[in-house]
Scaffold this active site. Structure first.
Site, mmCIF file in Angstrom:
data_model
loop_
_atom_site.group_PDB
_atom_site.id
_atom_site.type_symbol
_atom_site.label_atom_id
_atom_site.label_comp_id
_atom_site.label_asym_id
_atom_site.label_seq_id
_atom_site.Cartn_x
_atom_site.Cartn_y
_atom_site.Cartn_z
ATOM 1 C CE LYS A 38 -2.231 1.795 3.709
ATOM 2 N NZ LYS A 38 -2.143 3.260 3.632
ATOM 3 C CG ASP A 65 -4.859 4.474 1.928
ATOM 4 O OD1 ASP A 65 -6.006 4.891 1.653
ATOM 5 O OD2 ASP A 65 -4.451 4.310 3.091
ATOM 6 C CG LEU A 66 -3.225 8.006 -3.751
ATOM 7 C CD1 LEU A 66 -3.042 8.325 -5.231
ATOM 8 C CD2 LEU A 66 -1.996 8.430 -2.953
ATOM 9 C CE LYS A 67 -6.905 7.035 4.374
ATOM 10 N NZ LYS A 67 -5.468 6.794 4.183
ATOM 11 C CG ASP A 70 -11.125 18.346 -5.272
ATOM 12 O OD1 ASP A 70 -11.976 19.230 -5.477
ATOM 13 O OD2 ASP A 70 -9.905 18.564 -5.257
ATOM 14 C CG ASN A 73 -14.597 17.853 -13.928
ATOM 15 O OD1 ASN A 73 -14.952 17.107 -14.833
ATOM 16 N ND2 ASN A 73 -13.572 18.689 -14.046
ATOM 17 C CB THR A 122 -8.888 2.414 11.820
ATOM 18 O OG1 THR A 122 -7.669 2.822 11.185
ATOM 19 C CG2 THR A 122 -9.665 1.516 10.889
ATOM 20 N NE ARG A 183 -0.881 -1.127 15.642
ATOM 21 C CZ ARG A 183 -0.951 -0.570 14.423
ATOM 22 N NH1 ARG A 183 -1.235 -1.324 13.375
ATOM 23 N NH2 ARG A 183 -0.716 0.708 14.241
ATOM 24 N NE ARG A 213 1.812 3.342 12.793
ATOM 25 C CZ ARG A 213 0.964 4.202 13.314
ATOM 26 N NH1 ARG A 213 1.426 5.241 13.991
ATOM 27 N NH2 ARG A 213 -0.335 4.044 13.158
#
Ligand SMILES: O=c1ccn([C@@H]2O[C@H](COP(=O)(O)O)[C@@H](O)[C@H]2O)c(=O)[nH]1
Length: 236
Positions: A38, A65-67, A70, A73, A122, A183, A213
């Protein structure tokens, strides 16, 4: 019914690193213990999209994962640009206008890129949602956004595995559930608030887990990745 996913392909390693060199060193250390990576803000803004193309050419799967969020268009055109990279997943925030635009961009590009709607991050609990102006508890907000994503034709949902069973009931068997906030027992939680173990995620019907992590910060990232895959395999 969806295709079966191997335990190894269920693990998505979050490459939240400062440079593509650093990310490539980690990928080399992990070796064949993982196949799916990712790329989020940190690496995406530091050459990560070029790395994504290299990873795809090398046979890896990539989650962008650029979320995106906007005006419609801009989202539609952004999705069309990103579709050329060859990634498997791309995230957008699960707002109806944004998801409609992303679905349209995906359909116009015709690349097979799957759009995932990020329901509630999350790192949020009910108090964080209230502070952001939402009256609903996180679980209700996740369910409402998942229902909108399904109606709009989004391919999958990002949520915590804590909501996966509820989300599955809303979206049905054919759409994907992808869960960060994973986790292994005993791992540091950091800024995550809705955390679940890899095994429990499998038991509640998650398709892919995202782990950053606990792997990237480990002395032996390959060993941690293998243990997570083994834990998921045993729970399936
Ligand atoms: O709701 C969300 C959506 C995305 N993320 C991303 O997943 C990884 C998790 O990293 P860890 O180090 O395992 O906490 C990170 O890239 C987030 O941007 C998320 O955590 N929650």
């Amino acid at each position: 019914m969806p295709e079966p996913i191997s335990p190894r392909d269920r693990l998505i390693v979050a490459l939240d690193m400062a440079s593509t060199d650093e990310a490539e060193r980690l990928i080399a250390r992990i070796g064949d213990a993982a196949s799916f990576y990712k790329i989020g803000y940190r690496l995406g803004y530091a050459g990560g999209l070029t790395l994504a193309e290299r990873l795809v050419r090398g046979g890896h799967k990539v989650f962008l994962d650029l979320k995106l969020h906007d005006i419609g268009n801009t989202v539609e055109e952004g999705v069309q640009s990103l579709a050329g990279i060859g990634a498997t997943f791309l995230t957008v925030h699960a707002y109806p206008q944004t998801m409609r635009a992303a679905a349209s961009g995906r359909d116009k590009a015709g690349s097979g890129l799957k759009i995932l709607g990020v329901t509630v991050l999350t790192s949020y609990d009910d108090a964080d949602a209230r502070e952001a102006g939402y009256a609903l508890p996180v679980t209700d907000l996740v369910a409402a956004r998942a229902a909108a994503a399904k109606d709009i034709g989004i391919d999958g949902i990002v949520c915590s595995a804590a909501e996966a069973a509820q989300v599955r009931a809303v979206i049905g068997p054919d759409r994907l559930i992808v869960t960060p906030g994973i986790r292994p027992a005993g791992a540091a939680i950091g800024d995550q608030k809705r955390v679940v173990t890899p095994a429990e995620a499998m038991r509640v019907g998650v398709d892919h887990v995202v782990v950053g992590r606990p792997i990237t910060g480990a002395a032996d990232p390959r060993d941690v990745a293998r243990r997570i895959v083994d834990e998921m395999a045993a729970a399936l």
